[in-house]
Design a protein around this motif. Structure first.
Motif, PDB file in Angstrom:
ATOM      1  N   GLU A   1     -25.680  28.009 -38.380  1.00  0.00           N
ATOM      2  CA  GLU A   1     -27.064  27.555 -38.459  1.00  0.00           C
ATOM      3  C   GLU A   1     -27.103  26.473 -39.514  1.00  0.00           C
ATOM      4  O   GLU A   1     -26.482  26.617 -40.573  1.00  0.00           O
ATOM      5  CB  GLU A   1     -27.997  28.678 -38.918  1.00  0.00           C
ATOM      6  CG  GLU A   1     -28.091  29.858 -38.006  1.00  0.00           C
ATOM      7  CD  GLU A   1     -28.986  30.938 -38.603  1.00  0.00           C
ATOM      8  OE1 GLU A   1     -29.636  30.704 -39.648  1.00  0.00           O
ATOM      9  OE2 GLU A   1     -29.032  32.018 -38.022  1.00  0.00           O
TER      10      GLU A   1
ATOM     11  N   VAL B   1     -27.081  14.702 -35.309  1.00  0.00           N
ATOM     12  CA  VAL B   1     -26.260  15.670 -36.051  1.00  0.00           C
ATOM     13  C   VAL B   1     -24.994  15.988 -35.259  1.00  0.00           C
ATOM     14  O   VAL B   1     -23.888  15.984 -35.823  1.00  0.00           O
ATOM     15  CB  VAL B   1     -27.053  16.958 -36.359  1.00  0.00           C
ATOM     16  CG1 VAL B   1     -26.145  18.006 -36.999  1.00  0.00           C
ATOM     17  CG2 VAL B   1     -28.242  16.644 -37.263  1.00  0.00           C
ATOM     18  N   TYR B   2     -25.130  16.247 -33.965  1.00  0.00           N
ATOM     19  CA  TYR B   2     -23.955  16.552 -33.149  1.00  0.00           C
ATOM     20  C   TYR B   2     -22.942  15.412 -33.201  1.00  0.00           C
ATOM     21  O   TYR B   2     -21.732  15.652 -33.214  1.00  0.00           O
ATOM     22  CB  TYR B   2     -24.347  16.832 -31.695  1.00  0.00           C
ATOM     23  CG  TYR B   2     -25.164  18.073 -31.488  1.00  0.00           C
ATOM     24  CD1 TYR B   2     -25.010  19.195 -32.286  1.00  0.00           C
ATOM     25  CD2 TYR B   2     -26.115  18.126 -30.473  1.00  0.00           C
ATOM     26  CE1 TYR B   2     -25.778  20.339 -32.090  1.00  0.00           C
ATOM     27  CE2 TYR B   2     -26.880  19.262 -30.265  1.00  0.00           C
ATOM     28  CZ  TYR B   2     -26.709  20.356 -31.076  1.00  0.00           C
ATOM     29  OH  TYR B   2     -27.470  21.486 -30.869  1.00  0.00           O
TER      30      TYR B   2
ATOM     31  N   LEU C   1     -29.905  24.285 -35.014  1.00  0.00           N
ATOM     32  CA  LEU C   1     -30.348  23.249 -35.934  1.00  0.00           C
ATOM     33  C   LEU C   1     -31.835  23.296 -36.219  1.00  0.00           C
ATOM     34  O   LEU C   1     -32.645  23.550 -35.327  1.00  0.00           O
ATOM     35  CB  LEU C   1     -30.054  21.865 -35.339  1.00  0.00           C
ATOM     36  CG  LEU C   1     -28.619  21.410 -35.345  1.00  0.00           C
ATOM     37  CD1 LEU C   1     -28.477  20.101 -34.576  1.00  0.00           C
ATOM     38  CD2 LEU C   1     -28.116  21.234 -36.760  1.00  0.00           C
ATOM     39  N   LYS C   2     -32.160  23.005 -37.462  1.00  0.00           N
ATOM     40  CA  LYS C   2     -33.521  22.711 -37.883  1.00  0.00           C
ATOM     41  C   LYS C   2     -33.415  21.363 -38.571  1.00  0.00           C
ATOM     42  O   LYS C   2     -32.673  21.227 -39.555  1.00  0.00           O
ATOM     43  CB  LYS C   2     -34.054  23.783 -38.826  1.00  0.00           C
ATOM     44  CG  LYS C   2     -35.485  23.547 -39.249  1.00  0.00           C
ATOM     45  CD  LYS C   2     -36.015  24.724 -40.051  1.00  0.00           C
ATOM     46  CE  LYS C   2     -37.480  24.502 -40.368  1.00  0.00           C
ATOM     47  NZ  LYS C   2     -38.021  25.629 -41.117  1.00  0.00           N
ATOM     48  N   THR C   3     -34.104  20.350 -38.034  1.00  0.00           N
ATOM     49  CA  THR C   3     -34.011  19.002 -38.580  1.00  0.00           C
ATOM     50  C   THR C   3     -35.374  18.545 -39.064  1.00  0.00           C
ATOM     51  O   THR C   3     -36.382  18.753 -38.393  1.00  0.00           O
ATOM     52  CB  THR C   3     -33.467  18.022 -37.515  1.00  0.00           C
ATOM     53  OG1 THR C   3     -34.300  18.095 -36.346  1.00  0.00           O
ATOM     54  CG2 THR C   3     -32.026  18.358 -37.135  1.00  0.00           C
TER      55      THR C   3
ATOM     56  N   THR D   1     -29.780  23.558 -41.541  1.00  0.00           N
ATOM     57  CA  THR D   1     -31.019  22.837 -41.801  1.00  0.00           C
ATOM     58  C   THR D   1     -30.600  21.492 -42.372  1.00  0.00           C
ATOM     59  O   THR D   1     -29.860  21.443 -43.352  1.00  0.00           O
ATOM     60  CB  THR D   1     -31.901  23.592 -42.813  1.00  0.00           C
ATOM     61  OG1 THR D   1     -32.237  24.874 -42.263  1.00  0.00           O
ATOM     62  CG2 THR D   1     -33.181  22.817 -43.104  1.00  0.00           C
TER      63      THR D   1
ATOM     64  N   PRO E   1     -37.206  15.740 -31.721  1.00  0.00           N
ATOM     65  CA  PRO E   1     -36.175  16.737 -32.058  1.00  0.00           C
ATOM     66  C   PRO E   1     -34.858  16.552 -31.306  1.00  0.00           C
ATOM     67  O   PRO E   1     -33.792  16.685 -31.915  1.00  0.00           O
ATOM     68  CB  PRO E   1     -36.844  18.068 -31.707  1.00  0.00           C
ATOM     69  CG  PRO E   1     -38.309  17.794 -31.923  1.00  0.00           C
ATOM     70  CD  PRO E   1     -38.505  16.371 -31.454  1.00  0.00           C
ATOM     71  N   LEU E   2     -34.899  16.241 -30.025  1.00  0.00           N
ATOM     72  CA  LEU E   2     -33.653  16.092 -29.272  1.00  0.00           C
ATOM     73  C   LEU E   2     -32.806  14.952 -29.836  1.00  0.00           C
ATOM     74  O   LEU E   2     -31.586  15.080 -29.991  1.00  0.00           O
ATOM     75  CB  LEU E   2     -33.944  15.857 -27.787  1.00  0.00           C
ATOM     76  CG  LEU E   2     -32.714  15.727 -26.889  1.00  0.00           C
ATOM     77  CD1 LEU E   2     -31.859  16.989 -26.947  1.00  0.00           C
ATOM     78  CD2 LEU E   2     -33.138  15.446 -25.462  1.00  0.00           C
TER      79      LEU E   2
ATOM     80  N   ARG F   1     -32.858  13.849 -32.890  1.00  0.00           N
ATOM     81  CA  ARG F   1     -32.369  14.297 -34.203  1.00  0.00           C
ATOM     82  C   ARG F   1     -31.135  15.169 -34.030  1.00  0.00           C
ATOM     83  O   ARG F   1     -30.136  15.023 -34.742  1.00  0.00           O
ATOM     84  CB  ARG F   1     -33.451  15.080 -34.938  1.00  0.00           C
ATOM     85  CG  ARG F   1     -34.648  14.248 -35.331  1.00  0.00           C
ATOM     86  CD  ARG F   1     -35.722  15.116 -35.946  1.00  0.00           C
ATOM     87  NE  ARG F   1     -36.875  14.332 -36.377  1.00  0.00           N
ATOM     88  CZ  ARG F   1     -37.819  14.801 -37.188  1.00  0.00           C
ATOM     89  NH1 ARG F   1     -37.755  16.055 -37.646  1.00  0.00           N
ATOM     90  NH2 ARG F   1     -38.827  14.032 -37.535  1.00  0.00           N
ATOM     91  N   HIS F   2     -31.205  16.095 -33.076  1.00  0.00           N
ATOM     92  CA  HIS F   2     -30.073  16.997 -32.845  1.00  0.00           C
ATOM     93  C   HIS F   2     -28.856  16.205 -32.396  1.00  0.00           C
ATOM     94  O   HIS F   2     -27.733  16.478 -32.845  1.00  0.00           O
ATOM     95  CB  HIS F   2     -30.447  18.058 -31.829  1.00  0.00           C
ATOM     96  CG  HIS F   2     -31.408  19.068 -32.371  1.00  0.00           C
ATOM     97  ND1 HIS F   2     -31.554  20.321 -31.819  1.00  0.00           N
ATOM     98  CD2 HIS F   2     -32.282  19.019 -33.404  1.00  0.00           C
ATOM     99  CE1 HIS F   2     -32.480  20.992 -32.504  1.00  0.00           C
ATOM    100  NE2 HIS F   2     -32.920  20.214 -33.465  1.00  0.00           N
ATOM    101  N   ARG F   3     -29.060  15.225 -31.521  1.00  0.00           N
ATOM    102  CA  ARG F   3     -27.933  14.408 -31.073  1.00  0.00           C
ATOM    103  C   ARG F   3     -27.298  13.656 -32.233  1.00  0.00           C
ATOM    104  O   ARG F   3     -26.075  13.483 -32.264  1.00  0.00           O
ATOM    105  CB  ARG F   3     -28.394  13.430 -29.997  1.00  0.00           C
ATOM    106  CG  ARG F   3     -28.652  14.106 -28.673  1.00  0.00           C
ATOM    107  CD  ARG F   3     -29.106  13.128 -27.634  1.00  0.00           C
ATOM    108  NE  ARG F   3     -29.270  13.793 -26.344  1.00  0.00           N
ATOM    109  CZ  ARG F   3     -30.015  13.331 -25.367  1.00  0.00           C
ATOM    110  NH1 ARG F   3     -30.684  12.189 -25.516  1.00  0.00           N
ATOM    111  NH2 ARG F   3     -30.109  13.986 -24.232  1.00  0.00           N
TER     112      ARG F   3
END
Length: 79
Positions: free
Chosen positions: A30, A50-51, A67-69, A32, A43-44, A46-48
């Motif tokens: 997990e 990080v990935y 993830l929490k962004t 943050t 959000p999508l 942001r997650h991309r």
């Protein structure tokens, strides 16, 4: 894989980001992540972002990453 390595990869890949990563079993984590770079992004996206910092490790060494962004402003509002 351990949380500290993941934290370092995220923070290196997103300059100025702060990441808090947790995980006890070595494959499920997990995180943050707070970064100015997230401003104006959904959000999508942001997650991309990080990935992308983790590359091929996602789905391999890292089986799952919840993830929490947030932007710094969003993080301050939730504190």
């Amino acid at each position: 894989m351990n949380p500290e390595i993941i934290r370092a990869l995220i923070e290196q890949g997103l300059p100025g980001a702060r990441a808090d990563v947790r995980g006890d079993d070595g494959v499920h984590f997990e995180a943050t992540v707070v970064a100015e770079a997230f401003r104006g992004k959904l959000p999508l996206a942001r997650h991309r972002m990080v990935y992308a910092t983790l590359g091929e490790r996602m789905g391999g060494e890292i089986h799952a990453l919840a993830l929490k962004t947030m932007t710094p402003d969003e993080a301050g509002a939730s504190a």
